[in-house]
Design a protein around this motif. Structure first.
Motif, PDB file in Angstrom:
ATOM      1  N   HIS A   1      48.615  20.080   2.467  1.00 51.50           N
ATOM      2  CA  HIS A   1      49.181  20.423   1.204  1.00 51.50           C
ATOM      3  C   HIS A   1      48.502  20.018   0.058  1.00 51.50           C
ATOM      4  CE1 HIS A   1      52.426  21.648  -1.482  1.00 51.50           C
ATOM      5  NE2 HIS A   1      53.147  22.171  -0.366  1.00 51.50           N
TER       6      HIS A   1
ATOM      7  N   HIS B   1      54.504  25.812   4.927  1.00 48.58           N
ATOM      8  CA  HIS B   1      55.412  26.859   4.531  1.00 48.58           C
ATOM      9  C   HIS B   1      54.694  28.026   3.846  1.00 48.58           C
ATOM     10  CE1 HIS B   1      55.888  26.233   0.206  1.00 48.58           C
ATOM     11  NE2 HIS B   1      55.361  24.719   0.725  1.00 48.58           N
TER      12      HIS B   1
ATOM     13  N   GLU C   1      60.946  26.446   2.324  1.00 44.69           N
ATOM     14  CA  GLU C   1      60.795  25.056   1.844  1.00 44.69           C
ATOM     15  C   GLU C   1      61.034  24.949   0.145  1.00 44.69           C
ATOM     16  OE1 GLU C   1      58.511  21.785   0.085  1.00 44.69           O
ATOM     17  OE2 GLU C   1      58.254  23.718  -0.520  1.00 44.69           O
TER      18      GLU C   1
ATOM     19  N   HIS D   1      58.450  17.105   0.823  1.00 45.98           N
ATOM     20  CA  HIS D   1      57.899  18.303   1.750  1.00 45.98           C
ATOM     21  C   HIS D   1      58.736  18.337   3.048  1.00 45.98           C
ATOM     22  CE1 HIS D   1      54.243  18.799  -0.948  1.00 45.98           C
ATOM     23  NE2 HIS D   1      54.330  17.644  -1.071  1.00 45.98           N
TER      24      HIS D   1
ATOM     25  N   ASP E   1      50.079  26.643  -2.884  1.00 45.98           N
ATOM     26  CA  ASP E   1      51.286  25.738  -2.136  1.00 45.98           C
ATOM     27  C   ASP E   1      51.832  26.322  -1.043  1.00 45.98           C
ATOM     28  OD1 ASP E   1      53.650  24.484  -2.141  1.00 45.98           O
ATOM     29  OD2 ASP E   1      54.482  24.978  -3.951  1.00 45.98           O
ATOM     30  N   GLY E   2      51.841  25.572   0.013  1.00 43.71           N
ATOM     31  CA  GLY E   2      52.479  26.136   1.379  1.00 43.71           C
ATOM     32  C   GLY E   2      51.513  26.856   2.130  1.00 43.71           C
TER      33      GLY E   2
HETATM   34 ZN   LIG Z   1      54.939  23.266  -0.770  1.00 40.24          ZN
END
Ligand SMILES: [Zn+2]
Length: 441
Positions: free
Chosen positions: A194, A84, A129, A362, A95-96
């Motif tokens: 991730h 994401h 997300e 997730h 993160d993502g």
């Molecule tokens: Zn994430």
């Protein structure tokens, strides 16, 4: 001419830096919340990069963004990789974004080498997300697998007062070049890279985690209801103090739940007091409890323990208690075949790895309901995430992308098509009223 595809680490690191500049915060993090102007800018940049490489770009009604590199046999469901691009309000740059941009790097590496895969390799950036602006999180992947309720979500208000339906329409409109396609299509497998968002890999000095399962999550809201009274004139035996009951219950739970089970997690993250005045015994204290465990049965026993401790404390302090369940996400197991494919990829690349349970949920957890799925974890410094200080070493970024490329090649290669001869098509069942309420809360 074809050659063996190679991850271009410099290009990937530059992409991560470029995307981190969209919604960049002063402290080096990212504020790129779902369906915001910044989210739209990141989606546009990704789509432009994809068009420049001649890939197919399309989106669906919940604004999941797909980029596809065609394989030899278009009748075979594609291998899906991705993550994401939205972030927390004070989120980190990995993160993502790490999983999304590693997936795009895989497509570029295949293109650079002129590799013809049997199946198409497709990447996705799932919508919302994080769930920080619009609740619930994982909207895109939920809708994709048919457990979401896009129509019901449209009237959801964001933390900034905006209406999801309006922001969604503006986001889709901002990318008119991307073809629209129905929500949910058959995929042969899904792999998400991730950051771990925990300290296990770094502590073990291991660059890759093979995620075998995701622990379950339940959110409870506990209200102790007493009687507002004067702080100075009310003696102990006359007090119906919900704060006394709340702190006693919380203290007891902190003593018994986690120390008894290293896999258990219990967090009281939010508390409100009414009427919230310095010299008034409160009338009501409400707090949330987030509990997690890989076992559904043990989650239920923790929930029963919470219920018992809260009732005992309420009785002792002569107040009432109300416990409501706000969210219930069952633990999920990833597909052992896909985990094995990642394991073999690590072996061929001589990358040390370990099996690991994900503490956070997730998009992959939802996708696992319709396609063989697994995740690849990369360590982050001190396990810190959802934080502007989030950091991943260049070396680990490169290793994660290499393992993803090797995995995607295996899953998409002709010889490997026998893994998943008939991919399951997502079933779009109508959602029950209860499930809709749960998803909205
Ligand atoms: Zn994430």
């Amino acid at each position: 001419m074809t050659s063996s595809p190679q991850i271009n680490a410099q290009r990937l690191l530059q992409r991560i830096a470029d995307f981190a500049s969209i919604g960049a915060t002063q402290a080096g993090g990212v504020n790129r919340q779902a369906l915001s102007v910044e989210d739209r800018a990141a989606r546009r940049l990704l789509a432009e990069l994809a068009f420049a490489r001649g890939f197919n770009v399309y989106q669906d009604a919940i604004a999941n963004l797909f980029i596809s590199r065609a394989g030899r046999d278009p009748s075979l469901p594609p291998v899906l990789i991705g993550s994401h691009l939205d972030s927390q309000p004070t989120g980190g740059r990995f993160d993502g974004a790490l999983g999304t941009l590693s997936a795009f790097e895989v497509l570029e590496a295949l293109q650079d080498a002129g590799v013809v895969t049997e199946r198409s390799v497709e990447m996705v950036s799932w919508t919302n997300e994080e769930g920080s602006r619009f609740s619930p999180g994982c909207m895109g992947s939920m809708a994709f697998v048919g457990v979401g309720d896009i129509a019901g979500w449209r009237d959801t208000r964001g933390t900034d007062g905006t209406r999801l339906g309006d922001e969604l329409a503006a986001t889709l409109k901002a990318l008119p070049e991307a073809k629209m396609q129905p929500v949910g299509h058959a995929v042969s497998s899904f792999v998400e890279v991730h950051i771990e968002q925990g300290p296990v890999l770094e502590r073990a000095g291991i660059p890759i985690g093979l995620v075998t399962s995701v622990q379950g999550t339940r959110w409870l809201e506990v209200s102790f209801i007493g009687e507002a009274a004067h702080a100075g004139t009310t003696p102990l035996e006359f007090r119906k103090d919900p704060m006394a009951a709340a702190v006693a219950a919380i203290a007891q739970l902190q003593l018994v739940v986690m120390p008894a089970d290293p896999m258990a997690r219990l967090t009281v993250g939010r508390m409100s007091v009414e009427p919230s005045s310095v010299n008034v015994i409160p009338s009501k204290v409400t707090f949330t409890i987030d509990i997690r465990h890989p076992s559904k049965e043990l989650l239920s026993s923790i929930e029963a323990r919470i219920d018992a401790e809260c009732r005992t404390s309420a009785k002792r302090h002569m107040v009432d208690v109300l416990i409501e369940k706000r969210f219930d996400l069952a633990p999920g197991k990833f597909d052992t075949t896909v985990v094995d494919v990642i394991d073999s990829a690590c072996e061929r690349l001589c990358v040390p790895n370990m099996k690991i349970v994900s503490g956070a949920f997730h998009d992959a957890l939802f996708v696992s309901r319709v396609a063989p799925t697994a995740m690849i974890f990369v360590p982050c410094r001190d396990g810190i995430s959802h934080n502007e200080a989030e950091f991943v070493t260049s070396e680990n970024i490169e290793t994660g992308a290499k393992v993803l490329l090797e995995t995607a090649l295996s899953l998409a290669r002709g010889a490997m098509t026998s893994y998943f001869p008939s991919a399951r098509r997502p079933r779009h069942l109508p959602m029950s009223k209860r499930a809709v309420r749960k998803a909205r809360s």
